[in-house]
Write a protein that holds these residues in place. Structure first.
Motif, PDB file in Angstrom:
ATOM      1  N   VAL A 102       2.660  51.542  39.898  1.00  0.00           N
ATOM      2  CA  VAL A 102       3.154  52.865  39.519  1.00  0.00           C
ATOM      3  C   VAL A 102       2.649  53.846  40.570  1.00  0.00           C
ATOM      4  O   VAL A 102       1.445  53.917  40.822  1.00  0.00           O
ATOM      5  CB  VAL A 102       2.668  53.265  38.114  1.00  0.00           C
ATOM      6  CG1 VAL A 102       3.061  54.711  37.801  1.00  0.00           C
ATOM      7  CG2 VAL A 102       3.242  52.317  37.066  1.00  0.00           C
ATOM      8  N   MET A 113       2.610  61.790  38.871  1.00  0.00           N
ATOM      9  CA  MET A 113       3.520  60.660  39.014  1.00  0.00           C
ATOM     10  C   MET A 113       4.564  60.977  40.078  1.00  0.00           C
ATOM     11  O   MET A 113       5.236  62.006  40.014  1.00  0.00           O
ATOM     12  CB  MET A 113       4.208  60.349  37.692  1.00  0.00           C
ATOM     13  CG  MET A 113       4.992  59.042  37.726  1.00  0.00           C
ATOM     14  SD  MET A 113       5.992  58.789  36.260  1.00  0.00           S
ATOM     15  CE  MET A 113       7.463  59.733  36.684  1.00  0.00           C
ATOM     16  N   PHE A 164       3.412  51.609  31.700  1.00  0.00           N
ATOM     17  CA  PHE A 164       3.390  53.028  32.038  1.00  0.00           C
ATOM     18  C   PHE A 164       3.545  53.886  30.788  1.00  0.00           C
ATOM     19  O   PHE A 164       2.871  54.907  30.642  1.00  0.00           O
ATOM     20  CB  PHE A 164       4.483  53.377  33.042  1.00  0.00           C
ATOM     21  CG  PHE A 164       4.613  54.860  33.250  1.00  0.00           C
ATOM     22  CD1 PHE A 164       3.678  55.555  33.987  1.00  0.00           C
ATOM     23  CD2 PHE A 164       5.655  55.572  32.655  1.00  0.00           C
ATOM     24  CE1 PHE A 164       3.776  56.936  34.148  1.00  0.00           C
ATOM     25  CE2 PHE A 164       5.760  56.943  32.817  1.00  0.00           C
ATOM     26  CZ  PHE A 164       4.813  57.626  33.572  1.00  0.00           C
ATOM     27  N   ARG A 165       4.439  53.511  29.879  1.00  0.00           N
ATOM     28  CA  ARG A 165       4.651  54.317  28.681  1.00  0.00           C
ATOM     29  C   ARG A 165       3.379  54.389  27.842  1.00  0.00           C
ATOM     30  O   ARG A 165       3.027  55.451  27.314  1.00  0.00           O
ATOM     31  CB  ARG A 165       5.820  53.754  27.875  1.00  0.00           C
ATOM     32  CG  ARG A 165       7.161  53.856  28.608  1.00  0.00           C
ATOM     33  CD  ARG A 165       8.340  53.778  27.638  1.00  0.00           C
ATOM     34  NE  ARG A 165       8.355  52.522  26.921  1.00  0.00           N
ATOM     35  CZ  ARG A 165       8.979  51.420  27.323  1.00  0.00           C
ATOM     36  NH1 ARG A 165       9.614  51.426  28.495  1.00  0.00           N
ATOM     37  NH2 ARG A 165       8.975  50.324  26.590  1.00  0.00           N
ATOM     38  N   ASP A 199      13.306  53.616  41.608  1.00  0.00           N
ATOM     39  CA  ASP A 199      11.865  53.622  41.384  1.00  0.00           C
ATOM     40  C   ASP A 199      11.505  54.340  40.086  1.00  0.00           C
ATOM     41  O   ASP A 199      10.654  53.882  39.315  1.00  0.00           O
ATOM     42  CB  ASP A 199      11.159  54.318  42.549  1.00  0.00           C
ATOM     43  CG  ASP A 199      11.237  53.516  43.837  1.00  0.00           C
ATOM     44  OD1 ASP A 199      11.644  52.347  43.790  1.00  0.00           O
ATOM     45  OD2 ASP A 199      10.885  54.087  44.901  1.00  0.00           O
ATOM     46  N   LEU A 200      12.155  55.481  39.847  1.00  0.00           N
ATOM     47  CA  LEU A 200      11.847  56.259  38.650  1.00  0.00           C
ATOM     48  C   LEU A 200      12.214  55.484  37.392  1.00  0.00           C
ATOM     49  O   LEU A 200      11.438  55.440  36.418  1.00  0.00           O
ATOM     50  CB  LEU A 200      12.598  57.591  38.702  1.00  0.00           C
ATOM     51  CG  LEU A 200      12.330  58.576  37.568  1.00  0.00           C
ATOM     52  CD1 LEU A 200      10.836  58.906  37.472  1.00  0.00           C
ATOM     53  CD2 LEU A 200      13.139  59.847  37.776  1.00  0.00           C
ATOM     54  N   ARG A 241       2.415  45.854  37.489  1.00  0.00           N
ATOM     55  CA  ARG A 241       3.398  46.661  38.185  1.00  0.00           C
ATOM     56  C   ARG A 241       2.723  47.811  38.924  1.00  0.00           C
ATOM     57  O   ARG A 241       1.743  48.386  38.441  1.00  0.00           O
ATOM     58  CB  ARG A 241       4.405  47.244  37.202  1.00  0.00           C
ATOM     59  CG  ARG A 241       5.449  46.253  36.712  1.00  0.00           C
ATOM     60  CD  ARG A 241       6.441  45.939  37.804  1.00  0.00           C
ATOM     61  NE  ARG A 241       7.531  45.095  37.343  1.00  0.00           N
ATOM     62  CZ  ARG A 241       8.408  44.506  38.148  1.00  0.00           C
ATOM     63  NH1 ARG A 241       8.329  44.698  39.455  1.00  0.00           N
ATOM     64  NH2 ARG A 241       9.368  43.745  37.658  1.00  0.00           N
ATOM     65  N   THR A 301       9.663  52.733  36.734  1.00  0.00           N
ATOM     66  CA  THR A 301       8.402  53.244  36.202  1.00  0.00           C
ATOM     67  C   THR A 301       8.529  53.580  34.726  1.00  0.00           C
ATOM     68  O   THR A 301       7.704  53.157  33.892  1.00  0.00           O
ATOM     69  CB  THR A 301       7.955  54.497  36.976  1.00  0.00           C
ATOM     70  OG1 THR A 301       7.669  54.130  38.332  1.00  0.00           O
ATOM     71  CG2 THR A 301       6.724  55.129  36.361  1.00  0.00           C
ATOM     72  N   VAL A 302       9.553  54.338  34.366  1.00  0.00           N
ATOM     73  CA  VAL A 302       9.711  54.789  32.984  1.00  0.00           C
ATOM     74  C   VAL A 302       9.986  53.614  32.044  1.00  0.00           C
ATOM     75  O   VAL A 302       9.560  53.608  30.887  1.00  0.00           O
ATOM     76  CB  VAL A 302      10.836  55.837  32.903  1.00  0.00           C
ATOM     77  CG1 VAL A 302      11.127  56.212  31.460  1.00  0.00           C
ATOM     78  CG2 VAL A 302      10.447  57.084  33.704  1.00  0.00           C
ATOM     79  N   ARG A 341       8.534  55.643  45.153  1.00  0.00           N
ATOM     80  CA  ARG A 341       7.339  54.968  45.644  1.00  0.00           C
ATOM     81  C   ARG A 341       6.906  55.486  47.012  1.00  0.00           C
ATOM     82  O   ARG A 341       5.731  55.412  47.356  1.00  0.00           O
ATOM     83  CB  ARG A 341       7.562  53.455  45.701  1.00  0.00           C
ATOM     84  CG  ARG A 341       7.665  52.827  44.325  1.00  0.00           C
ATOM     85  CD  ARG A 341       7.360  51.349  44.368  1.00  0.00           C
ATOM     86  NE  ARG A 341       7.499  50.755  43.047  1.00  0.00           N
ATOM     87  CZ  ARG A 341       7.102  49.540  42.735  1.00  0.00           C
ATOM     88  NH1 ARG A 341       6.546  48.768  43.654  1.00  0.00           N
ATOM     89  NH2 ARG A 341       7.269  49.064  41.514  1.00  0.00           N
ATOM     90  N   GLU A 399       3.980  41.275  36.590  1.00  0.00           N
ATOM     91  CA  GLU A 399       2.855  42.156  36.354  1.00  0.00           C
ATOM     92  C   GLU A 399       1.615  41.664  37.121  1.00  0.00           C
ATOM     93  O   GLU A 399       1.483  40.466  37.362  1.00  0.00           O
ATOM     94  CB  GLU A 399       2.532  42.222  34.848  1.00  0.00           C
ATOM     95  CG  GLU A 399       3.542  42.983  34.010  1.00  0.00           C
ATOM     96  CD  GLU A 399       4.722  42.111  33.615  1.00  0.00           C
ATOM     97  OE1 GLU A 399       4.567  40.861  33.693  1.00  0.00           O
ATOM     98  OE2 GLU A 399       5.771  42.646  33.261  1.00  0.00           O
ATOM     99  N   TYR A 441       8.807  50.612  32.284  1.00  0.00           N
ATOM    100  CA  TYR A 441       7.697  49.676  32.196  1.00  0.00           C
ATOM    101  C   TYR A 441       6.810  49.997  30.988  1.00  0.00           C
ATOM    102  O   TYR A 441       6.285  51.106  30.874  1.00  0.00           O
ATOM    103  CB  TYR A 441       6.869  49.730  33.479  1.00  0.00           C
ATOM    104  CG  TYR A 441       5.716  48.767  33.526  1.00  0.00           C
ATOM    105  CD1 TYR A 441       5.866  47.440  33.129  1.00  0.00           C
ATOM    106  CD2 TYR A 441       4.468  49.173  33.982  1.00  0.00           C
ATOM    107  CE1 TYR A 441       4.804  46.550  33.181  1.00  0.00           C
ATOM    108  CE2 TYR A 441       3.405  48.293  34.052  1.00  0.00           C
ATOM    109  CZ  TYR A 441       3.571  46.981  33.639  1.00  0.00           C
ATOM    110  OH  TYR A 441       2.514  46.107  33.690  1.00  0.00           O
TER     111      TYR A 441
END
Length: 409
Positions: free
Chosen positions: A227, A279, A305-306, A295-296, A225, A299-300, A283, A223, A302
């Motif tokens: 996004v 979003m 991000f949530r 990548d998706l 991260r 992201t989800v 990337r 971290e 992490y």
């Protein structure tokens, strides 16, 4: 005596500026830019709006504020020396109501504390004198905010690196780092697909959209991260470019993470309308059809991000509507330029913002630079990263060489 071997990972404007600074300050250094694409400035640098930010918004005393203000002066001088177009067309922040007008005071205070020249509050009549087709009850005018060709600047910086004995190696994707006896063995894949290993004394990571992953390869923490958020623009048709003279921006709302739609002339004469912020599904994905499962999923998965998504889902829906509906997109700009019509715009460029998020879901606002052993990594350098590139280069060079180099040739 042979100087240090230094690799700069990333061929955007910041990487090129860092490499140039290193070869300028220590001519004996063997500096190599490693770029995975077949050309420089292929992602954030080559796909942004071209605005040279004056430093209106940034927290006084922050690294971002300090490097932005120094970076503006250095960039203006560099462009004058290289005869690269640099146009101070000015910028107005437009207040549409009393609440937005009240927020202008804090921005003005920050701008003055940061040393932004010529900033002043204006009323509705003064706004119309500066921008005849723009409507608002008040504004903040920054006459020295400029526009420039950032890919052109990147090319000139890289040319300086080569002229001073450095190297630009394209098509080289870094895949790993190994500390070896005070140096770093960099593993990568060349343009022909062959595996390559090379030893450097120091590595500087300026990898933009991949900065967290490349830093983690070097043993840095995971971290913050990155996004990816995609920004989509429309362009005014040539016959409607007269609707704005300079940069027309909304007043930032501290409740929301992104600025909103604005109007941006470019040095080539085009006028951009946008961007939104949705979003990205990859990337380096510049459309809804560009999807990277890796990548998706990252992201989800992490937590940062949530948390961010739970806090800002309403904004996310609004931005998505603007992405899917040109009418909704234009309606956002019509609040500032009422004469604007749907027929006045055509689809324009798209870019990706590498936004770093902390695990608690907060946006990393300031520049963040870390060091682990012989690897220095720019973990977060969003806007005004391009504006600040030459000042960032000074800062990073001091870290790498252990010197105070600001002001050197």
């Amino acid at each position: 005596m042979t100087g240090p071997r230094i690799a700069v990972v990333g061929g955007g404007i910041v990487g090129a500026a860092v490499a140039r600074r290193l070869v300028s300050v220590q001519p004996s250094a063997r500096v190599t830019i490693l770029e995975k694409e077949e050309g420089l400035a292929r992602h954030q640098t080559g796909r942004n709006s071209g605005v040279v930010h004056a430093g209106l918004y940034y927290t006084p005393g922050s690294l971002k504020a300090r490097l932005c203000r120094r970076g503006v002066g250095l960039l203006r001088e560099f462009c004058a020396e290289r005869r690269i177009a640099y146009q101070e067309i000015g910028k107005v922040l437009v207040a549409l109501d009393a609440a937005e007008e009240a927020r202008l005071g804090d921005i003005e205070d920050r701008a003055r504390a940061n040393g932004v020249p010529g900033v002043r509050r204006i009323d509705g009549d003064e706004l119309r004198a500066i921008e005849p087709h723009v409507r608002g009850i008040a504004g903040l005018h920054s006459p020295t905010t400029a526009i420039v060709d950032f890919p052109g600047v990147t090319g000139a910086l890289a040319a300086d690196v080569v002229d001073r004995g450095g190297e630009v190696r394209l098509g080289f994707e870094v895949t790993g780092f190994t500390e070896r006896g005070g140096g770093v063995r960099v593993s990568g894949r060349g343009a022909d697909g062959a595996l390559v290993e090379e030893l450097f004394d120091t590595v500087v990571v300026c990898a933009g959209l991949q900065s967290d992953r490349v830093a983690e390869l070097a043993g840095d923490v995971a971290e913050p991260r990155v996004v990816p958020f995609r920004g989509e623009y429309y362009l005014l048709r040539p016959e409607r470019r007269h609707l704005v003279r300079g940069l027309v921006y909304p007043v930032p709302d501290p409740r929301y993470p992104f600025l909103g739609v604005h109007l941006t002339p470019r040095v080539d004469g085009a006028v951009m309308v946008g961007p939104n912020a949705v979003m990205a599904l990859a990337r380096e994905g510049y459309s809804w059809t560009d999807v990277s499962p890796r990548d998706l999923a990252a992201t989800v998965a992490y937590p940062g991000f949530r948390t961010f998504a739970r806090q800002h889902w309403r904004t996310g829906i609004r931005e998505m509507v603007g992405s899917l509906s040109a009418r909704a997109f234009v309606a956002a700009a019509q609040r500032y330029v009422p004469e604007l019509r749907l027929a006045d715009v055509v689809p324009g460029p798209r870019g990706i913002r590498a936004q770093a998020l902390d695990p608690d879901g907060s946006l990393v606002d300031d520049f963040r630079i870390s060091r682990r052993g012989s690897v220095v990594a720019l973990r977060n350098a969003p806007s005004p990263g391009a504006t600040s590139c030459l000042a960032i280069a000074e800062y990073v060079t001091d870290l790498v060489l252990g010197t105070e180099t600001a002001g050197a040739a």
